[in-house]
Design a protein around this motif. Sequence first.
Motif, PDB file in Angstrom:
ATOM      1  N   SER A   1       0.969  -1.339   0.102  1.00  0.00           N
ATOM      2  CA  SER A   1      -0.037   0.004  -0.086  1.00  0.00           C
ATOM      3  C   SER A   1       0.812   1.231  -0.162  1.00  0.00           C
ATOM      4  N   PRO A   2       0.289   2.433  -0.488  1.00  0.00           N
ATOM      5  CA  PRO A   2       1.189   3.464  -0.545  1.00  0.00           C
ATOM      6  C   PRO A   2       1.452   4.163   0.754  1.00  0.00           C
ATOM      7  N   SER A   3       1.021   3.609   1.853  1.00  0.00           N
ATOM      8  CA  SER A   3       1.540   4.018   3.185  1.00  0.00           C
ATOM      9  C   SER A   3       2.827   3.431   3.525  1.00  0.00           C
ATOM     10  N   ARG A   4       3.113   2.366   2.930  1.00  0.00           N
ATOM     11  CA  ARG A   4       4.073   1.467   3.191  1.00  0.00           C
ATOM     12  C   ARG A   4       5.091   1.527   2.206  1.00  0.00           C
ATOM     13  N   THR A   5       4.888   1.365   0.981  1.00  0.00           N
ATOM     14  CA  THR A   5       5.758   1.353  -0.091  1.00  0.00           C
ATOM     15  C   THR A   5       5.951   2.527  -0.937  1.00  0.00           C
ATOM     16  N   ASN A   6       6.705   3.126  -1.397  1.00  0.00           N
ATOM     17  CA  ASN A   6       6.864   4.277  -2.423  1.00  0.00           C
ATOM     18  C   ASN A   6       6.031   3.891  -3.844  1.00  0.00           C
ATOM     19  N   THR A   7       4.920   4.294  -4.034  1.00  0.00           N
ATOM     20  CA  THR A   7       4.408   4.002  -5.255  1.00  0.00           C
ATOM     21  C   THR A   7       3.226   5.275  -5.252  1.00  0.00           C
ATOM     22  N   LEU A   8       2.535   5.113  -6.459  1.00  0.00           N
ATOM     23  CA  LEU A   8       1.661   6.245  -6.645  1.00  0.00           C
ATOM     24  C   LEU A   8       0.904   6.934  -5.444  1.00  0.00           C
ATOM     25  N   TRP A   9       0.702   8.035  -5.222  1.00  0.00           N
ATOM     26  CA  TRP A   9       0.201   8.908  -3.861  1.00  0.00           C
ATOM     27  C   TRP A   9       1.054   8.662  -2.667  1.00  0.00           C
ATOM     28  N   SER A  10       2.129   7.799  -2.773  1.00  0.00           N
ATOM     29  CA  SER A  10       2.967   7.861  -1.522  1.00  0.00           C
ATOM     30  C   SER A  10       3.526   9.284  -0.911  1.00  0.00           C
ATOM     31  N   PRO A  11       3.509   9.435   0.399  1.00  0.00           N
ATOM     32  CA  PRO A  11       4.086  10.682   0.962  1.00  0.00           C
ATOM     33  C   PRO A  11       5.481  10.630   0.803  1.00  0.00           C
ATOM     34  N   LEU A  12       6.364  11.387   0.078  1.00  0.00           N
ATOM     35  CA  LEU A  12       7.693  11.602  -0.085  1.00  0.00           C
ATOM     36  C   LEU A  12       8.507  12.349   0.894  1.00  0.00           C
ATOM     37  N   GLY A  13       8.130  13.596   1.317  1.00  0.00           N
ATOM     38  CA  GLY A  13       8.902  14.570   2.085  1.00  0.00           C
ATOM     39  C   GLY A  13       8.124  15.543   2.156  1.00  0.00           C
ATOM     40  N   TYR A  14       8.839  16.687   2.934  1.00  0.00           N
ATOM     41  CA  TYR A  14       8.540  18.147   3.144  1.00  0.00           C
ATOM     42  C   TYR A  14       9.401  18.880   3.499  1.00  0.00           C
ATOM     43  N   ALA A  15       9.377  20.329   2.994  1.00  0.00           N
ATOM     44  CA  ALA A  15      10.437  21.120   3.158  1.00  0.00           C
ATOM     45  C   ALA A  15       9.631  22.184   4.342  1.00  0.00           C
ATOM     46  N   GLN A  16      10.281  22.721   5.017  1.00  0.00           N
ATOM     47  CA  GLN A  16       9.515  23.554   6.011  1.00  0.00           C
ATOM     48  C   GLN A  16      10.441  24.876   5.956  1.00  0.00           C
ATOM     49  N   TYR A  17       9.729  26.114   5.932  1.00  0.00           N
ATOM     50  CA  TYR A  17      10.189  27.297   5.612  1.00  0.00           C
ATOM     51  C   TYR A  17      10.034  28.065   6.904  1.00  0.00           C
ATOM     52  N   TYR A  18      10.829  29.144   7.302  1.00  0.00           N
ATOM     53  CA  TYR A  18      10.547  29.885   8.518  1.00  0.00           C
ATOM     54  C   TYR A  18      11.056  31.118   8.176  1.00  0.00           C
ATOM     55  N   LEU A  19      10.735  31.966   9.406  1.00  0.00           N
ATOM     56  CA  LEU A  19      11.389  33.514   9.121  1.00  0.00           C
ATOM     57  C   LEU A  19      12.298  33.697  10.279  1.00  0.00           C
ATOM     58  N   PRO A  20      13.553  33.391  10.099  1.00  0.00           N
ATOM     59  CA  PRO A  20      14.678  33.539  10.948  1.00  0.00           C
ATOM     60  C   PRO A  20      14.848  35.007  11.465  1.00  0.00           C
ATOM     61  N   ASN A  21      14.573  35.970  10.696  1.00  0.00           N
ATOM     62  CA  ASN A  21      14.889  37.373  10.899  1.00  0.00           C
ATOM     63  C   ASN A  21      13.773  38.420  11.479  1.00  0.00           C
ATOM     64  N   LEU A  22      12.932  37.503  12.052  1.00  0.00           N
ATOM     65  CA  LEU A  22      11.557  38.482  12.142  1.00  0.00           C
ATOM     66  C   LEU A  22      11.722  39.488  13.288  1.00  0.00           C
ATOM     67  N   LYS A  23      12.698  39.356  14.230  1.00  0.00           N
ATOM     68  CA  LYS A  23      12.530  40.421  15.227  1.00  0.00           C
ATOM     69  C   LYS A  23      13.330  41.604  14.832  1.00  0.00           C
ATOM     70  N   ASP A  24      14.283  41.493  13.717  1.00  0.00           N
ATOM     71  CA  ASP A  24      14.873  42.624  13.304  1.00  0.00           C
ATOM     72  C   ASP A  24      14.046  43.179  12.124  1.00  0.00           C
ATOM     73  N   ALA A  25      13.167  42.674  11.714  1.00  0.00           N
ATOM     74  CA  ALA A  25      12.327  43.287  10.317  1.00  0.00           C
ATOM     75  C   ALA A  25      11.504  44.494  10.995  1.00  0.00           C
ATOM     76  N   ASN A  26      11.520  45.329   9.963  1.00  0.00           N
ATOM     77  CA  ASN A  26      10.659  46.640  10.163  1.00  0.00           C
ATOM     78  C   ASN A  26      10.127  47.092   8.856  1.00  0.00           C
ATOM     79  N   GLU A  27       9.558  48.134   8.675  1.00  0.00           N
ATOM     80  CA  GLU A  27       9.014  48.809   7.527  1.00  0.00           C
ATOM     81  C   GLU A  27      10.009  48.742   6.245  1.00  0.00           C
ATOM     82  N   GLU A  28      11.053  49.161   6.407  1.00  0.00           N
ATOM     83  CA  GLU A  28      12.241  49.193   5.503  1.00  0.00           C
ATOM     84  C   GLU A  28      12.773  47.883   5.286  1.00  0.00           C
ATOM     85  N   GLN A  29      12.981  47.300   6.114  1.00  0.00           N
ATOM     86  CA  GLN A  29      13.580  45.818   6.231  1.00  0.00           C
ATOM     87  C   GLN A  29      12.830  44.750   6.483  1.00  0.00           C
ATOM     88  N   LYS A  30      12.043  44.049   5.245  1.00  0.00           N
ATOM     89  CA  LYS A  30      11.288  43.024   5.288  1.00  0.00           C
ATOM     90  C   LYS A  30      12.026  41.682   5.754  1.00  0.00           C
TER      91      LYS A  30
END
Length: 548
Positions: free
Chosen positions: A424-453
Amino acid sequence: MVPSYQLCLLAALLHLTDASPAQTPLQISPFSKPRRLNGRFLQISDMHPDPHYKPSSSVNKACHRKKPKKRREEAGYYGTPYSECDSPFVLTNYTLDFLEKKWASELDFVIWTGDNARHDNDRKLPRTPAEIYDLNRAVAKRMEEIFLSRGIPVVPSLGPNGITYEFSQIWKKFIPFHNHQVFQRGAYYSVEVIPNEVAVIALNTMYFYDSNKAVGGCLFKEPDDPGNLQFDWLGVQLKSYRNRGLHIDNQKLGHVPPSPGNYFPECYVRYAELALRFQDTILGHLFGHMNADHFFFLEAIDLDIFPEEEDETNSEAKEELYQTLLGEFSALPRANKNHTLDEYAVVNVSPPVVPNPYLPTFRIFSYNVTGFDGASGVTVQGKKRQHGHRRGNSGDKEVHCKTERYQDSWKCHLNETWHSDPKSPSRTNTLWSPLGYAQYYLPNLKDANEEQKPAYELEYMTFQPALLHPEAADGGSGEIFWYPIPLQQLPRSLRNSSVTESKFAPYAMADLTVGSWLELGRRLGDKTETALRKKFRKYMYLGGSEGK
């Protein structure tokens, strides 16, 4: 035999050893624009926009008022990470604008796991139902503009709010017409995001959540309890999908994740049993709410009876979640020929957009599209049960189920045949199987302002670096290949096909099937894997003090 109608509760990536064929246009009902499959979807969770947020106000006043004496206690312009403040509109707008510009054309559907209103954490500014509705309308309108207008289905799930009629109107365009009546009854529903191929089940987890004292906790003797009614409905949906004989990958999602520490005990038993009974139909489980990046397992042992379990699981939970998870992973049995994967399901918990208490994030999942054509609580008041599973020698279920203590437990009444298959796709890499994810984040949030997004950056991914470059694995035949993550969305260091190791690829997983997750769990459970554990903790708490 593996059923052709597959339920994708998690996500999927691709089988990069084969060249992917050109994608086939498909029609997404009820949308009018034909689309091509991209093999990717977005999970976004817990935005918590706050209309009262004021930059430079006091963090100790929920970032609502009063300028503090110390600058480090001031609210940031784009948000205040590692605090209890919610998201300013500028942050939620920036995030949604970024997704529209960079990702909307790359996605097949969107998983939206709550919460879309601020926390009710300021006594001087109590949150009202009208405010909740207004905030949800605003976010829903933007999601319509960004995704629905492009024919991309959006599947929202309900956070901590039980007023369903109003949400049925706010989310009217997201919910199929034939599901409106079900939604108005309980705020749960299903959507075929790729007709006859991929469906999503959105659950109202507030009926299972042990902090909700307005429900009965799924007790066996209370068949009309809202939680039991939802599980009855869910069982019918899963059975129907499995029996339809269609190629369907159904994605189940919710807000509060299913764990012994979050759900009423009997609700947890019912969820775990359904997850394992339909393992061949379910690809994964996506949740939010916890604000900490992690995964865990639902296990068959959770359906056994341990006579002393009530006294232990109702004790005050003092252990940090990270330590609890490592303990759980270290208790996983070693892989061997006698070990079966039938007894496990994987739950993924995504961190939030709101910088409370860490940093804003979102996830892009990839899945394999190769070859596709066409009211009486049961917990002790004031105590919190721990997350972990009970281990040791279980009692004789046949004997215990005859006793007064256990005869009315769901553990003694859930005896239907489980459906699992190594192919089944939950157990073997085949059509519809989950393959991976990429996680994105905002590391510079604290220093951001109107001029420096601020700028969203890749935090980490689950993939092996080599799998990002299918043309390299194939030897450069000149064929058209499908990429799990568009190369322009990767750091420059990962755009080189010769890269085999990267700081962005700490787990180097081949895919997101059950076996791959168990392998990672065992590695994390190994005390000698200090570097891997350190990275897991860092990602779990997104750079907060708990992650150091």
